[in-house]
Design an enzyme around this catalytic site. Structure first.
Site, PDB file in Angstrom:
ATOM      1  N   GLU A   7      -4.651  -3.815  -0.323  1.00 42.60           N
ATOM      2  CA  GLU A   7      -4.534  -4.736  -1.450  1.00 42.60           C
ATOM      3  C   GLU A   7      -3.634  -4.138  -2.528  1.00 42.60           C
ATOM      4  OE1 GLU A   7      -7.901  -7.243  -3.035  1.00 42.60           O
ATOM      5  OE2 GLU A   7      -7.641  -5.832  -4.680  1.00 42.60           O
ATOM      6  N   ASP A  45     -16.219  -7.338  -0.147  1.00 41.39           N
ATOM      7  CA  ASP A  45     -15.196  -6.306   0.119  1.00 41.39           C
ATOM      8  C   ASP A  45     -14.750  -6.355   1.582  1.00 41.39           C
ATOM      9  OD1 ASP A  45     -15.644  -4.606  -2.523  1.00 41.39           O
ATOM     10  OD2 ASP A  45     -17.600  -4.981  -1.638  1.00 41.39           O
ATOM     11  N   ASP A  87      -9.522  -3.003   1.444  1.00 43.60           N
ATOM     12  CA  ASP A  87      -9.766  -3.448   0.072  1.00 43.60           C
ATOM     13  C   ASP A  87     -10.341  -2.247  -0.664  1.00 43.60           C
ATOM     14  OD1 ASP A  87     -10.214  -4.954  -2.225  1.00 43.60           O
ATOM     15  OD2 ASP A  87     -12.147  -5.687  -1.516  1.00 43.60           O
TER      16      ASP A  87
END
Length: 160
Positions: free
Chosen positions: A68, A142, A7
């Site tokens: 992501e 996160d 992420d």
């Protein structure tokens, strides 16, 4: 199969590494966050992220990387641009190591884990906790987001 989910961010980049066996059983190998100094120039933070990623690739030896996908909303253009810088470093690190890379949209990860593409951060944390058999929800968000990205990506790949 070992999947490293990432992420990306320029202050915190979450990562989560999972092993998935041919029966679909999941084991969390390691998860955490790379903390980058918000007071340093972007170029310095990208360099630090590069170093952290290279070290993680060396240590964890992922067979696949999931990152992501950028979601661009007109209200959050600055966030998308910042995330794009960090994503570029992730893409480069995977390419350098010759590790296949896939992208997972935030809504795809949420839907894969919770059944709801608009799930809250807390719902994702609880779903990750359940999927990985953890006693506590991973924090900060996160970390749980990175694990969710790895899990969602792993579900798309046929068992080997």
């Amino acid at each position: 199969m070992r999947v490293l989910g990432i992420d990306p961010g320029l202050v915190r980049t979450g990562y989560g590494c999972i092993d998935v066996d041919r029966h679909g059983r999941i084991a969390l190998v390691e998860a955490g966050v790379f903390r980058l100094s918000a007071t340093k120039p972007v170029s310095h933070r990208l360099s630090q992220l590069w170093s952290d990623l290279r070290e993680s690739f060396e240590e964890l030896k992922p067979e696949r990387v999931a990152v992501e996908r950028i979601f661009v909303d007109q209200r959050y253009l600055k966030t998308a641009v910042v995330m794009a810088h960090a994503r570029g470093v992730v893409l480069l690190a995977a390419q350098e190591r010759g590790v296949p890379l896939g992208e997972v949209a935030p809504a795809q990860a949420k839907k894969a884990l919770t059944g709801n593409g608009r799930a809250t951060k807390r719902q994702v944390q609880l779903a990750v906790m359940e999927c990985c058999g953890l006693e506590r929800a991973p924090t900060p968000a996160d970390v749980s987001d990175a694990i969710a990205i790895a899990l969602a990506y792993a579900r798309r790949i046929p068992a080997h």
